[in-house]
Design an enzyme around this catalytic site. Structure first.
Site, PDB file in Angstrom:
ATOM      1  N   GLU A  65      40.707 -30.282 -43.903  1.00  0.00           N
ATOM      2  CA  GLU A  65      39.809 -30.530 -44.823  1.00  0.00           C
ATOM      3  C   GLU A  65      38.657 -29.982 -44.511  1.00  0.00           C
ATOM      4  OE1 GLU A  65      40.637 -35.164 -45.756  1.00  0.00           O
ATOM      5  OE2 GLU A  65      39.567 -35.043 -44.059  1.00  0.00           O
ATOM      6  N   CYS A  84      31.172 -27.403 -44.267  1.00  0.00           N
ATOM      7  CA  CYS A  84      31.631 -27.974 -43.189  1.00  0.00           C
ATOM      8  C   CYS A  84      33.032 -27.648 -43.244  1.00  0.00           C
ATOM      9  CB  CYS A  84      31.525 -29.368 -43.080  1.00  0.00           C
ATOM     10  SG  CYS A  84      31.962 -30.131 -41.634  1.00  0.00           S
ATOM     11  N   CYS A 141      42.948 -32.899 -33.788  1.00  0.00           N
ATOM     12  CA  CYS A 141      42.166 -32.343 -32.706  1.00  0.00           C
ATOM     13  C   CYS A 141      42.733 -33.213 -31.548  1.00  0.00           C
ATOM     14  CB  CYS A 141      40.632 -33.011 -33.092  1.00  0.00           C
ATOM     15  SG  CYS A 141      39.475 -32.562 -31.878  1.00  0.00           S
ATOM     16  N   CYS A 201      38.159 -38.349 -28.955  1.00  0.00           N
ATOM     17  CA  CYS A 201      36.727 -39.178 -28.918  1.00  0.00           C
ATOM     18  C   CYS A 201      37.187 -40.334 -29.444  1.00  0.00           C
ATOM     19  CB  CYS A 201      35.552 -38.565 -29.548  1.00  0.00           C
ATOM     20  SG  CYS A 201      35.456 -36.763 -28.622  1.00  0.00           S
ATOM     21  N   CYS A 209      35.839 -41.112 -33.295  1.00  0.00           N
ATOM     22  CA  CYS A 209      36.105 -40.026 -34.347  1.00  0.00           C
ATOM     23  C   CYS A 209      37.537 -40.378 -34.809  1.00  0.00           C
ATOM     24  CB  CYS A 209      36.140 -38.739 -33.620  1.00  0.00           C
ATOM     25  SG  CYS A 209      36.030 -37.353 -34.792  1.00  0.00           S
ATOM     26  N   GLY A 221      38.626 -30.953 -35.593  1.00  0.00           N
ATOM     27  CA  GLY A 221      39.205 -29.754 -34.355  1.00  0.00           C
ATOM     28  C   GLY A 221      37.848 -29.434 -33.796  1.00  0.00           C
ATOM     29  N   GLU A 222      38.417 -29.088 -32.558  1.00  0.00           N
ATOM     30  CA  GLU A 222      37.288 -28.626 -31.556  1.00  0.00           C
ATOM     31  C   GLU A 222      37.329 -27.295 -31.500  1.00  0.00           C
ATOM     32  OE1 GLU A 222      34.625 -29.560 -29.615  1.00  0.00           O
ATOM     33  OE2 GLU A 222      34.837 -27.244 -29.142  1.00  0.00           O
ATOM     34  N   SER A 245      29.879 -26.364 -33.674  1.00  0.00           N
ATOM     35  CA  SER A 245      29.655 -27.654 -33.072  1.00  0.00           C
ATOM     36  C   SER A 245      30.772 -27.909 -32.077  1.00  0.00           C
ATOM     37  CB  SER A 245      29.675 -28.726 -34.068  1.00  0.00           C
ATOM     38  OG  SER A 245      29.514 -29.816 -33.476  1.00  0.00           O
ATOM     39  N   SER A 253      27.845 -32.177 -29.277  1.00  0.00           N
ATOM     40  CA  SER A 253      28.044 -33.517 -29.406  1.00  0.00           C
ATOM     41  C   SER A 253      27.783 -34.135 -28.206  1.00  0.00           C
ATOM     42  CB  SER A 253      29.481 -33.602 -30.017  1.00  0.00           C
ATOM     43  OG  SER A 253      29.577 -33.170 -31.359  1.00  0.00           O
ATOM     44  N   HIS A 303      26.122 -37.455 -27.389  1.00  0.00           N
ATOM     45  CA  HIS A 303      26.428 -38.818 -27.631  1.00  0.00           C
ATOM     46  C   HIS A 303      26.261 -39.645 -26.692  1.00  0.00           C
ATOM     47  CE1 HIS A 303      27.711 -37.006 -31.307  1.00  0.00           C
ATOM     48  NE2 HIS A 303      29.147 -36.858 -30.807  1.00  0.00           N
ATOM     49  N   CYS A 308      30.642 -37.045 -41.111  1.00  0.00           N
ATOM     50  CA  CYS A 308      31.069 -36.726 -39.713  1.00  0.00           C
ATOM     51  C   CYS A 308      32.292 -37.975 -39.191  1.00  0.00           C
ATOM     52  CB  CYS A 308      29.668 -36.817 -39.074  1.00  0.00           C
ATOM     53  SG  CYS A 308      28.880 -35.460 -38.890  1.00  0.00           S
TER      54      CYS A 308
HETATM   55  N1  SAH Z   1      34.909 -31.378 -32.176  1.00  0.00           N
HETATM   56  C1  SAH Z   1      33.477 -30.619 -32.621  1.00  0.00           C
HETATM   57  C2  SAH Z   1      33.409 -30.504 -34.105  1.00  0.00           C
HETATM   58  C3  SAH Z   1      33.255 -31.961 -34.889  1.00  0.00           C
HETATM   59  S1  SAH Z   1      31.815 -31.961 -35.508  1.00  0.00           S
HETATM   60  C4  SAH Z   1      32.451 -31.538 -32.277  1.00  0.00           C
HETATM   61  O1  SAH Z   1      32.965 -32.541 -31.410  1.00  0.00           O
HETATM   62  O2  SAH Z   1      31.279 -31.299 -32.050  1.00  0.00           O
HETATM   63  C5  SAH Z   1      31.869 -33.682 -36.003  1.00  0.00           C
HETATM   64  C6  SAH Z   1      30.448 -34.161 -35.576  1.00  0.00           C
HETATM   65  O3  SAH Z   1      30.540 -35.557 -35.993  1.00  0.00           O
HETATM   66  C7  SAH Z   1      30.439 -34.332 -33.990  1.00  0.00           C
HETATM   67  O4  SAH Z   1      29.405 -34.590 -33.738  1.00  0.00           O
HETATM   68  C8  SAH Z   1      31.212 -35.542 -33.819  1.00  0.00           C
HETATM   69  O5  SAH Z   1      30.989 -36.394 -32.529  1.00  0.00           O
HETATM   70  C9  SAH Z   1      30.587 -36.659 -34.814  1.00  0.00           C
HETATM   71  N2  SAH Z   1      31.243 -37.752 -35.030  1.00  0.00           N
HETATM   72  C10 SAH Z   1      32.424 -38.067 -34.976  1.00  0.00           C
HETATM   73  N3  SAH Z   1      33.038 -39.267 -35.208  1.00  0.00           N
HETATM   74  C11 SAH Z   1      31.890 -39.887 -35.712  1.00  0.00           C
HETATM   75  C12 SAH Z   1      31.525 -41.075 -36.408  1.00  0.00           C
HETATM   76  N4  SAH Z   1      32.481 -41.931 -36.428  1.00  0.00           N
HETATM   77  N5  SAH Z   1      30.407 -41.294 -36.969  1.00  0.00           N
HETATM   78  C13 SAH Z   1      29.275 -40.197 -36.728  1.00  0.00           C
HETATM   79  N6  SAH Z   1      29.800 -39.133 -36.074  1.00  0.00           N
HETATM   80  C14 SAH Z   1      30.875 -38.979 -35.611  1.00  0.00           C
END
Ligand code: SAH
Length: 362
Positions: free
Chosen positions: A100, A113, A120, A124, A127, A171-172, A201, A224, A226, A343
């Site tokens: 996507e 985006c 992935c 996490c 996600c 994906g990462e 990211s 990220s 968090h 996200c």
């Molecule tokens: N793998 C990369 C790219 C993904 S970016 C990364 O982790 O940065 C997507 C962003 O959305 C990341 O910051 C991720 O942590 C965040 N994200 C993932 N799940 C989410 C959720 N349920 N609510 C809000 N942000 C989320």
């Protein structure tokens, strides 16, 4: 014999390689050298998806190009449009994998985006992409093709030109360096999207961050984070065990000291999980040494968890605490959550043709 697998993908070659390959190819077939620039203009400026569309080239040349090269152009499986204008494109790759990308219009920008992997492997806990599991790496052409397809769609549907690209889809990106780095070069040098308008990211892949620190171009980095400490972070992000926070911060120092490259920290605000008042202070201490922005992302609900986004009050408390310490902090409002485009919600869901992803509570 030339097969689909051995045909070079013109969309996935870095511009210098594409030019050299075309120069040899056309020269060997007796075409004048100005045709090289014509083909490259079709690829980079005109969104042409196949040689058939390259109308100023002789038919014989178009046929030769089509036979010798791939022009990766994923098929659109589904387009969903949010009430806020955010548009999600679900692409079907030649082997049936689904990925996507999301177009996010604001008054001053049109951000795309994009995904770097099908699925992935990072898993996490908050996600949906991670919960759905890992499928495979994308090729450079498959990454760039999302931009090409979305740009064409945006032009045809009155969205204008894409101004920014963020690798925040599925994906990462730094776990797919073989495709990510060529794709960055192709987007910036081929399509001339300025490096400062492209953000990678990452959840914290240290070798990739170090490589980005060494690049002469000023691609932006979003991290990220968090959680401001190892204990909490490892509960949310399995990769924290491999690259613990102190090591991640060391890599970020290297990136920061490389100059001109402002880091964005992303911090997901989950009610009762990441938003305790004392965490605001701890977060400020961790990010305070960097020339950085902090984006607070209210948790976007995903299937399979009971977690909720933090309250408005808690979001403003975090913003205030960070700003009081001189840190630029913003709440990033969710876009496109009605079409599962926000996200963390991307998981390439289609209603037909594939079993729904099973998500167990854990
Ligand atoms: N793998 C990369 C790219 C993904 S970016 C990364 O982790 O940065 C997507 C962003 O959305 C990341 O910051 C991720 O942590 C965040 N994200 C993932 N799940 C989410 C959720 N349920 N609510 C809000 N942000 C989320």
């Amino acid at each position: 014999m030339i097969t689909a697998a051995t045909r070079p993908d013109l969309v996935g070659l870095v511009p210098e390689e594409a030019e050299a390959t075309l120069r040899t190819f056309l020269g060997e077939r007796g075409h004048p050298s100005y045709r090289v620039a014509q083909v490259l203009t079709w690829v980079y400026d005109q969104d042409s998806l196949s040689p058939g569309e390259m109308s100023n080239l002789p038919r014989a040349l178009r046929d030769q190009l089509a036979e010798a090269f791939q022009f990766t152009a994923p098929e659109v499986a589904k387009i969903s449009r949010s009430v806020d204008g955010t548009t999600k494109q679900l692409w079907r790759l030649p082997d049936g994998e689904l990925i996507e990308s999301v177009l996010i219009p604001t008054s001053s920008r049109l951000t795309l985006c994009i995904s770097s992997q099908a699925g992935c492997a990072m898993a996490c806990s908050f996600c949906a992409t991670g919960w759905a599991g890992y499928r495979r790496q994308l090729s450079p052409g498959e990454i760039v093709a999302q931009y090409r397809g979305a740009r064409r769609w945006a032009r045809e549907n009155g969205y204008g030109e894409i101004s920014n690209i963020v690798f925040m889809g599925m994906g990462e990106p730094l776990m797919n360096p073989k495709a990510l780095f060529p794709a960055l070069t192709i987007l910036s040098r081929g399509y001339r999207v300025g490096a400062r308008r492209i953000t990678v990211s990452t959840v914290g892949v240290v070798p990739g961050i170090l490589r980005m620190a060494e690049m002469p171009e000023q691609f932006r980095l979003a991290v990220s984070l968090h959680a401001p400490n190892h204990e909490l972070r490892q509960q949310l992000i399995p990769l924290e065990k491999k690259y613990p926070l102190p090591e991640l911060l060391d890599a970020l120092r290297r990136f920061d000291h490389a100059g001109g490259k402002r880091i964005t920290f992303e911090y997901v605000m989950i009610d009762g999980v990441t938003d305790a008042p004392e965490l605001a202070d701890e977060l400020a201490s961790v990010v305070g040494e960097f020339t950085a922005f902090v984006n607070l992302i209210p948790f976007n609900p995903i299937p399979g968890t009971e977690w909720r986004p933090s309250s408005r009050a808690r979001l403003s408390y975090f913003v205030q605490q960070l700003q009081a310490r001189g840190i630029s902090a913003f709440v990033r409002e969710s876009r496109g959550s009605d079409i599962a485009a926000a996200c963390g919600q991307l998981r390439a869901e289609v209603t037909q043709g594939r079993k729904p992803v099973q998500i167990s509570a854990r």
